[in-house]
Design an enzyme around this catalytic site. Structure first.
Site, mmCIF file in Angstrom:
data_model
loop_
_atom_site.group_PDB
_atom_site.id
_atom_site.type_symbol
_atom_site.label_atom_id
_atom_site.label_comp_id
_atom_site.label_asym_id
_atom_site.label_seq_id
_atom_site.Cartn_x
_atom_site.Cartn_y
_atom_site.Cartn_z
ATOM 1 N N SER A 129 0.840 -1.189 0.000
ATOM 2 C CA SER A 129 0.000 0.000 0.000
ATOM 3 C C SER A 129 0.884 1.252 0.000
ATOM 4 O O SER A 129 1.722 1.409 -0.880
ATOM 5 C CB SER A 129 -0.966 -0.054 1.192
ATOM 6 O OG SER A 129 -1.979 0.917 1.065
ATOM 7 N N ASP A 283 -7.685 -5.127 -6.721
ATOM 8 C CA ASP A 283 -7.420 -3.936 -5.913
ATOM 9 C C ASP A 283 -8.149 -2.734 -6.517
ATOM 10 O O ASP A 283 -7.942 -2.389 -7.684
ATOM 11 C CB ASP A 283 -5.914 -3.679 -5.866
ATOM 12 C CG ASP A 283 -5.507 -2.651 -4.815
ATOM 13 O OD1 ASP A 283 -6.305 -1.743 -4.519
ATOM 14 O OD2 ASP A 283 -4.385 -2.765 -4.295
ATOM 15 N N HIS A 312 -7.863 -4.709 -2.180
ATOM 16 C CA HIS A 312 -6.625 -4.032 -1.787
ATOM 17 C C HIS A 312 -5.926 -4.755 -0.639
ATOM 18 O O HIS A 312 -4.701 -4.744 -0.554
ATOM 19 C CB HIS A 312 -6.945 -2.589 -1.374
ATOM 20 C CG HIS A 312 -5.752 -1.821 -0.891
ATOM 21 N ND1 HIS A 312 -4.610 -1.676 -1.656
ATOM 22 C CD2 HIS A 312 -5.512 -1.170 0.281
ATOM 23 C CE1 HIS A 312 -3.718 -0.952 -0.980
ATOM 24 N NE2 HIS A 312 -4.246 -0.654 0.189
#
Length: 335
Positions: A129, A283, A312
């Protein structure tokens, strides 16, 4: 007692030009640095993550094996452990905390790695991330130092759609009447709960909800999942800290540096280290096609999507089998 250490940075001039006085990084290490200082790995944290949240990928027999590697996990600025709105004295406390960029984070991590530990080469930088964004930044800013990078679940630049989602999370939090322009006397609980609800549909995929995969984590119904998990997920964080990290994400761009001046393609081409780029196939924050474009411009990148229904958050869930897939790819990459 805390399970991490503090590295003082002194007065730091941020990319914005603001001076952050008495700044510091909180970090934790795993394993032992070898005599040649050649076995170090940097593994940055992400939005609303602490060093302990990275530990699912660290352990004996795993790719990030502390018996082989010296793993440094620096906490992202703004997460409540490193310099943040909640622990910085006035006048830069609370909502007055200045914008901290990905470039700022990585530049200060470089200072920790080189000055505290005397490390001149990194075997790997890896992150998920916003940690992936920091991983890309390491590769672009210090190509001569980083031997490999493995960003997963994140891009080298936050695209407009993700920026809008991050802004919506901030708006949900600030809609609480207790927000008081960031000068709240008690936590804006309703806003924190609303932020969780706003994040929920973006953190996981349509298939995750359709197939009720939240049941594998102990939530029998969608209602219980939303109320018992998402309504409380951000309660352990200070509200201003969450916003500071989101603003870092909104401005995420490895080319927003003096060297590249917004030229993303140029910044990507300067990442000469072997790179393993692993997006999640579903995602919604950082879709695979964005990573495919970025990897195509990197001289030594392998684009390896991870087929997953976990959106995600692929790989990091307690019962997510994708974590084993990521670990296996990293093992092969480190060989």
């Amino acid at each position: 007692m805390s399970d991490y250490e503090i590295y003082p940075l002194g007065d730091v001039e941020l990319q914005s030009g603001h001076i952050l006085p008495n700044a510091f990084l909180a970090y934790k290490t795993y394993g032992t640095l070898n005599a040649s200082r050649s076995n170090a790995i940097v593994y940055p944290t992400w939005f609303a993550g602490l060093h302990t949240d990275n530990e699912w990928l660290i352990g004996p027999g795993k790719a990030l094996d502390p018996d082989k590697y010296f793993i440094i996990v620096p906490n992202m600025l703004g997460n409540g452990l490193s310099s943040s709105p909640s622990n910085t004295p006035a006048p830069f406390d609370r909502a007055n905390f200045p914008l901290v960029t990905i470039y700022d984070n990585v530049r200060l991590q470089h200072q920790l790695v080189t000055q505290k530990f005397g490390i001149s080469k990194l075997a790997l930088v890896v992150g998920w991330s916003l940690g992936a964004l920091q991983t890309f930044q390491w590769g672009a800013s210090y190509p001569e130092m980083v031997e490999r990078i493995a960003p997963f679940g994140g891009t080298a630049k936050t695209r407009p759609h993700a920026q809008v989602v991050f802004e919506s999370l901030i708006a949900a939090l600030q809609a609480d009447s207790n927000w008081e322009a960031g000068d709240y006397s008690c936590p804006p609980a309703a806003g924190l709960s609303a932020m969780g609800r706003a994040y929920a549909p973006w953190g996981f995929s349509q298939a995750y909800y359709l197939e009720q995969l939240y049941q594998t984590e102990g939530y029998p119904t969608l209602k219980s999942y939303l109320e018992d998990y998402w309504d409380n997920v951000f309660f352990s964080f200070d509200a201003n800290d969450l916003i500071a990290m989101l603003r870092t994400g909104i401005h995420g761009d490895i080319s927003a540096t003096p060297a590249d001046n917004g030229r993303l393609e140029q910044a990507l081409q300067r990442i000469t280290a072997p790179a393993l780029v692993m997006p999640g196939s579903t995602d919604l924050f950082f879709p695979p096609q964005d990573n495919a474009y970025e990897a195509s411009l990197m001289p030594n990148a392998v684009f390896q999507p991870i087929e997953s229904k976990w959106g995600h958050c692929f790989g990091i869930g307690a019962n997510d089998p994708d974590s084993l897939v990521i670990d296996n790819y990293l093992k092969q990459f480190l060989r």
